[in-house]
Design an enzyme around this catalytic site. Structure first.
Site, PDB file in Angstrom:
ATOM      1  N   SER A 150     -36.584 -21.550   0.570  1.00 54.51           N
ATOM      2  CA  SER A 150     -35.550 -22.460   0.072  1.00 54.51           C
ATOM      3  C   SER A 150     -34.259 -22.254   0.847  1.00 54.51           C
ATOM      4  CB  SER A 150     -35.295 -22.212  -1.412  1.00 54.51           C
ATOM      5  OG  SER A 150     -34.148 -22.932  -1.858  1.00 54.51           O
ATOM      6  N   TYR A 163     -34.614 -17.864  -9.364  1.00 55.24           N
ATOM      7  CA  TYR A 163     -35.435 -18.626  -8.421  1.00 55.24           C
ATOM      8  C   TYR A 163     -35.073 -18.254  -6.985  1.00 55.24           C
ATOM      9  CZ  TYR A 163     -36.754 -22.593  -5.481  1.00 55.24           C
ATOM     10  OH  TYR A 163     -37.232 -23.379  -4.459  1.00 55.24           O
TER      11      TYR A 163
END
Length: 256
Positions: A150, A163
């Site tokens: 990410s 996350y």
């Protein structure tokens, strides 16, 4: 979909390959000649639709079911994969592994429970670790592993802290694995999407949030799953054979 057959004759496994970015990756690799194992955890119908789309477009694919984030998940996945390969009358083994499956956790540190934390790491970090570990004998020399990371691992994003931590661990995993598997000619890279148009991010239904996310990119738009799939295909292909241990930004220039 018309693409150059960079993956002709290869076998690929895409975890979380039935929806969103995973679906686009599955379709891209299949369009480029790979036999694609489309993994799914819960949505059988989505997996079957993705397989049907690939076959309709002239490609080859089969669905693989295994719930991730639970004990024995990696062994269950590989058992299903082996069974699916045999049903396809395909040679055992794998050329491309894409660790794409993951969940988000849109909560700040004050609102993350122990159960939340354990689940996001179980699916985003532990599952790919043991999928690779159990799959090492199946991955052919000269193959490729691509870990979907990410863009949020390179700047502070407190709203999704757990996350982001789970994806940061995948970046570290990529580095160590690239060094370990280099002698076998296996490349290992991470691809880091930015704000992408997928169902995994329900906040995109809000027009103001969409505008704000779009403005983060130098192109003033959200990424599309196909944008990410193109980068994954490159990282998994022979043209990237001299590129390993890298985190490839596929965010459209977010916060550069």
């Amino acid at each position: 979909m018309t693409t150059t057959p960079h993956h002709e004759g290869r076998t690929a496994l895409v975890t979380g390959g039935s929806r969103g970015i995973g679906r686009a990756i599955s379709r891209r690799l299949a369009a480029e000649g790979a036999l694609v194992a489309v993994h799914y955890g819960h949505d059988h119908d989505a997996a079957e639709r993705t397989v049907e789309e690939i076959v309709t477009d002239g490609g080859r694919a089969f669905a693989v079911h295994a719930e991730l984030g639970v004990p024995g998940d990696a062994d269950a996945l590989w058992a299903e994969f082996d069974h699916g390969l045999a049903a396809q009358d395909a040679a055992p083994g794998l050329d491309v592994l894409v660790n794409n499956a993951g969940i988000t956790l849109p909560r700040s540190i004050a609102n993350v429970t122990e159960q939340d934390y354990d689940r996001v790491f179980a699916i985003n970090t532990r599952a790919p670790f043991f999928i690779v570990q159990r799959g090492l004998e199946r991955i052919r020399d000269g193959g490729a592993i691509v870990n979907v990371s990410s863009v949020t691992t390179r700047f502070a994003y407190p709203a999704i802290i757990a996350y982001t931590m789970s994806k940061g661990a995948m970046d570290t995993f990529t580095l160590a694995l690239a060094k370990e598997l280099g002698p076998r000619g296996i490349t290992v890279n991470a691809v880091a999407p930015g704000f992408t148009e997928t169902g995994i991010n329900p906040t995109l239904r809000n027009p103001e949030i969409r505008r704000n996310y779009s403005a983060e990119s130098v192109f003033d738009r959200l990424g599309q799953p196909e944008d990410i799939a193109a980068v994954v295909s490159f990282a998994a292909g022979g043209d990237a054979g001299w590129t390993t241990g890298q985190r490839i930004d596929a965010s459209g220039g977010v916060r550069i």
